[in-house]
Design an enzyme around this catalytic site. Structure first.
Site, PDB file in Angstrom:
ATOM      1  N   GLU A 113       0.868  -1.161   0.000  1.00 32.94           N
ATOM      2  CA  GLU A 113       0.000   0.000   0.000  1.00 32.94           C
ATOM      3  C   GLU A 113       0.914   1.223   0.000  1.00 32.94           C
ATOM      4  O   GLU A 113       1.813   1.310   0.849  1.00 32.94           O
ATOM      5  CB  GLU A 113      -0.893   0.006   1.255  1.00 32.94           C
ATOM      6  CG  GLU A 113      -1.917   1.109   1.162  1.00 32.94           C
ATOM      7  CD  GLU A 113      -2.761   1.288   2.425  1.00 32.94           C
ATOM      8  OE1 GLU A 113      -2.700   0.434   3.320  1.00 32.94           O
ATOM      9  OE2 GLU A 113      -3.475   2.308   2.471  1.00 32.94           O
TER      10      GLU A 113
ATOM     11  N   ARG B 227       5.076 -12.607   9.847  1.00 36.43           N
ATOM     12  CA  ARG B 227       5.804 -11.417   9.438  1.00 36.43           C
ATOM     13  C   ARG B 227       7.157 -11.375  10.129  1.00 36.43           C
ATOM     14  O   ARG B 227       7.354 -11.958  11.189  1.00 36.43           O
ATOM     15  CB  ARG B 227       4.989 -10.148   9.667  1.00 36.43           C
ATOM     16  CG  ARG B 227       4.670  -9.782  11.095  1.00 36.43           C
ATOM     17  CD  ARG B 227       4.068  -8.380  11.206  1.00 36.43           C
ATOM     18  NE  ARG B 227       2.957  -8.110  10.304  1.00 36.43           N
ATOM     19  CZ  ARG B 227       2.899  -7.046   9.478  1.00 36.43           C
ATOM     20  NH1 ARG B 227       3.870  -6.173   9.448  1.00 36.43           N
ATOM     21  NH2 ARG B 227       1.863  -6.860   8.716  1.00 36.43           N
TER      22      ARG B 227
ATOM     23  N   LYS C 152       4.536   0.824   9.769  1.00 37.50           N
ATOM     24  CA  LYS C 152       4.693   2.025   8.935  1.00 37.50           C
ATOM     25  C   LYS C 152       4.188   3.261   9.668  1.00 37.50           C
ATOM     26  O   LYS C 152       4.752   4.336   9.526  1.00 37.50           O
ATOM     27  CB  LYS C 152       3.921   1.863   7.619  1.00 37.50           C
ATOM     28  CG  LYS C 152       4.673   1.043   6.593  1.00 37.50           C
ATOM     29  CD  LYS C 152       4.042   1.186   5.225  1.00 37.50           C
ATOM     30  CE  LYS C 152       2.987   0.147   5.019  1.00 37.50           C
ATOM     31  NZ  LYS C 152       2.498   0.101   3.633  1.00 37.50           N
TER      32      LYS C 152
END
Ligand code: ATP
Ligand code: MG
Length: 567
Positions: A43, A268, A278
Site C-alpha cells: 500500500e 511477518r 509504517k
C-alpha cells in the site's frame, strides 16, 4: 548465529519451506495447470522496510524458482494516506533489491470500475446492502468475539433500493460517512470479519491516480482478493494477521463467481531493537526523531541502502531466515552478519584512523616520502594493490598505545615494537605530554629500515600490527557512528504506560571524524570500504569532494553478541 557460513550447497539442497510444499502439491495435482503467479502488493502509504524486503524476496523468489511470474501491485484504496512519493520510493526499492516485475506493474485503483461492478453483482444477489449507520454505530453493533452482533435496520432494504442508493453514493449525492455498502453475511459469525463487513465508504477525496473520478472507495479487504483474481494470481501470500480474513477473501470470490487464487499466510518478520509498523516509522519521521525515511538508523530499505547495506546482503538475510508459520523475532545481529559477509568479499580496504594520536619517527628523514604497497582486498586478488605514502609523522589510533600496558596488550607501549601494516617495524622511545592536562600529544619512535617488505628483516616476528596514516597526506572525513535506534529488544512491546518512543536510544548517532589515507579522495557516494581493523563504512549522500562523510555500516566484529555473552 554461528560465525560459520551457510554453504552454497546447503541452500540448494535445503528442504522445501511450507509454501513451496503447497505450491508443489498444487502443481502435482494440477490446480493451476502448473502455473505459479505471485504478487507483491504494497500500500503506497509509507516507505518499504526490511519486513517488506522479506515479502519481496519471497514472492519474486517463488516466481523465479517455479518459472512463474510476479506482479508488483499497489493496493491503493485509501486516498487519504497514500501518495505518489511513496509509489516512487517503492518502485526504486524493489528494483534496487534486484527484482523485475517486467511489464506487470498494476494498481488496484485501475480496477475501481471492475470492483464497482462486482459490488453491484453482490447487491443483485441480495448479498450486499447500503447501510446508513455511522462508523461508530457499526462498531457498537458488531458485538464481540464472545457475543454476537446485532443486525442493521437497513439490512432488509430491497435490491432496487440498494442499487439506487449505491448509484447515488457513487454520483456524490451523500456526504462522507453518510452511508456505506456492507456485505450481508452473518452478524453472529464467530469470525468478526464475517459480520457484515463494509465494502465501500464515501470519501470526497482526490486519489493520487484517479483524481476526482471517484468519491466512493473500496475497503482493502474488498479490493485485495478481487485484484488477485483479476490478475489471475495463483498463490496470494500474505502475513499471518490475514489468516482470519481468509474466509472473507474466499467468500467474495465465491459469491461474485470469479477465478479463485489461494491465500497462504506466513509469519511477518520482526527484528530486535527496531520497529516495523509504517505508522510508527512515519511518526519518527514527522516528529524529527530521525532525519527522514532514509535515516541510516531506520529499518527502511532506503535507510539500509544509505547506511551501506547491499541488495545481496538483504536477499541473503531473507533466505537464511526462511519462512515461518509462527510469529518470531530475528536477532538484528544476523542482518549485520549478512552485510559483513558480503562486504568482506566486496569492499576494498583503507587505512583510516578514527581517534588519532601522532607518532613521530625520530630517525626517519624529515622530508622523505616512501610509497608502501598494500593489497586492496585480501579476499580478492583481482582488486590489486595501492600505494600508501609513508613519512616521518603519522597517526595511529589512540587506543593502540598504552603507557603502562597490561601483559596481554600487544600494541604499542614504551620500549615495545609493533609493525605498521605494509611498512616498517617501529619501537616506542618516549612520550610527549601536554604539561597542563597530561594528555599524550606525541609518541616518539624509531624505525628499523631493514623491516620493510622485501628487506632482510621484513619477516621478523612482532606481536602487533597497527594501521596508520601519514599526517601530511591524511584526508579528514566526517564519520557517523550508529548504534541501535532503541534500547530494548522489542520496543513494540513496551512496559505498562510506556510507548516505543520511551525507548529511543539517545546515543544512536555519534558524529566524529577520521584521518584517512589519500586514496579515499576518489570515493563517491555509496562506495563501501573496510577501514582496517575498525569496520565497514559507506559514503553518505551528504558527502562532497571537499567534505567526505562516511556512515559506519557495521563494526568489524560482532561486539554486541560478545558483550551480551559475558553478562
Ligand atoms: P499496513 O499496516 O500499512 O498494512 P503493511 O506493513 O502490512 O502495513 P503493506 O504495504 O500492506 O504494509 O505490505 C505489503 C506486503 O508486505 C504485504 O503482503 C504484507 O503482508 C507484507 N509485509 C508487511 N510487513 C511485513 C513484515 N514485517 N514481514 C513480512 N512481510 C511483510
Ligand atoms: Mg497491509
Amino acid at each position: 548465529m554461528a560465525e560459520n557460513k551457510l554453504p552454497e550447497e546447503e541452500k540448494n539442497t535445503r528442504s522445501l519451506n511450507f509454501i513451496e510444499e503447497i505450491i508443489e502439491e498444487d502443481n502435482r495435482i494440477g490446480v493451476y495447470n502448473g502455473r505459479v503467479h505471485t504478487r507483491f502488493p504494497p500500500e503506497p502509504n509509507g516507505y518499504l522496510h526490511i519486513g517488506h524486503a522479506k515479502s519481496i524476496c519471497l514472492n519474486f523468489g517463488l516466481g523465479k524458482k517455479y518459472n512463474g511470474k510476479t506482479n508488483l501491485r499497489f493496493d491503493d484504496t485509501n486516498p487519504v494516506k497514500e501518495d505518489t512519493e511513496y509509489v516512487d520510493s517503492i518502485l526504486e526499492d524493489v528494483k534496487w533489491l534486484g527484482f523485475d516485475w517486467e511489464d506487470r506493474l498494476f494498481y488496484a485503483s485501475d480496477y475501481f470500475g471492475q470492483l464497482y461492478d462486482y459490488a453491484v453483482i453482490l447487491i443483485r444477489k441480495g448479498k450486499a446492502y447500503v447501510c446508513d449507520m455511522t462508523a461508530g454505530e457499526i462498531g457498537e453493533t458488531r458485538g464481540s468475539p464472545t457475543r454476537p452482533g446485532s443486525e442493521s435496520l437497513f439490512r432488509s432494504r430491497s435490491v432496487e433500493e440498494n442499487i439506487d442508493l449505491f448509484t447515488r453514493m457513487r454520483l456524490g449525492e451523500f456526504p462522507d460517512g453518510a452511508k456505506v455498502l456492507r456485505a450481508k453475511i452473518d452478524m453472529a459469525s464467530p469470525n468478526m470479519h464475517m459480520r457484515d463487513p463494509v465494502l465501500y465508504r464515501i470519501l470526497h477525496t482526490s486519489h493520487h491516480r484517479t483524481g476526482d473520478q471517484w468519491c466512493i472507495y473500496p475497503m482493502y479487504d474488498f479490493a485485495h482478493g478481487q485484484s488477485d483474481s483479476i490478475e489471475r494470481i495463483t498463490h496470494s501470500i500474505c502475513t499471518l494477521e490475514f489468516e482470519v480474513h481468509r474466509p472473507l477473501y474466499d467468500w467474495f470470490i465465491r459469491e461474485i463467481g470469479i477465478y479463485s487464487p489461494r491465500q497462504i499466510e506466513f509469519a511477518r518478520l520482526n527484528v530486535t531493537y527496531t520497529i516495523m509498523s509504517k505508522r510508527k516509522l512515519l511518526e519518527l519521521v514527522r516528529d524529527g526523531n530521525v532525519s527522514g525515511w532514509d535515516d541510516p538508523r531506520m529499518p527502511t530499505i532506503c535507510g539500509l541502502r544509505r547506511r551501506g547495506f547491499t541488495p545481496a546482503s538483504i536477499r541473503n538475510f531473507a533466505d537464511i531466515i526462511g519462512v515461518a508459520k509462527r510469529d518470531n523475532v530475528i536477532d538484528v545481529s544476523l542482518l549485520e552478519f549478512c552485510i559483513r559477509e558480503d562486504l568482506n568479499k566486496s569492499a576494498n580496504r583503507l587505512m583510516a584512523v578514527l581517534n588519532p594520536v601522532r607518532i613521530v619517527i625520530d630517525n626517519y628523514p624529515d622530508d622523505l616520502v616512501e610509497d608502501m604497497e598494500s593489497v586492496n582486498n585480501p579476499e580478492d586478488e583481482s582488486k590489486g594493490k595501492r600505494k600508501l605514502p609513508f613519512s616521518k609523522s603519522l597517526f595511529i589510533e589512540r587506543e593502540d598505545f598504552m603507557e603502562e600496558p597490561p601483559n596481554k596488550f600487544f600494541r604499542l607501549a614504551p620500549g615495545r615494537e609493533v609493525r605498521l601494516k605494509a611498512a616498517y617495524i617501529i619501537r616506542c622511545e618516549s612520550v610527549a605530554k601536554d604539561p597542563e592536562t597530561g594528555e599524550i600529544i606525541e609518541i616518539h619512535c624509531t624505525y628499523d629500515p631493514q623491516t620493510r617488505s622485501g628487506m632482510p628483516e621484513s619477516n621478523r616476528k612482532v606481536k602487533g600490527t597497527l594501521h596508520w596514516v601519514s599526517e601530511k597526506h591524511a584526508v579528514k572525513a566526517e564519520i557517523r557512528l550508529y548504534d541501535r535506534l532503541f534500547t530494548i529488544e522489542n520496543p513494540d512491546d513496551p512496559e505498562n504506560g510506556k510507548t516505543y518512543k520511551d525507548y529511543l536510544n539517545p546515543d544512536s548517532l555519534r558524529i566524529s571524524s577520521a584521518m584517512i589515507e589519500p586514496t579515499v579522495k576518489n570515493a563517491v557516494i555509496l562506495d563501501k570500504y573496510q577501514f582496517e581493523r575498525t569496520g565497514y563504512f559507506s559514503v553518505d549522500k551528504d558527502s562532497t569532494p571537499e567534505n567526505l562523510v562516511f556512515n559506519r555500516v557495521v563494526p568489524l566484529k560482532d561486539s554486541w553478541s560478545k558483550v551480551e555473552k559475558v553478562k
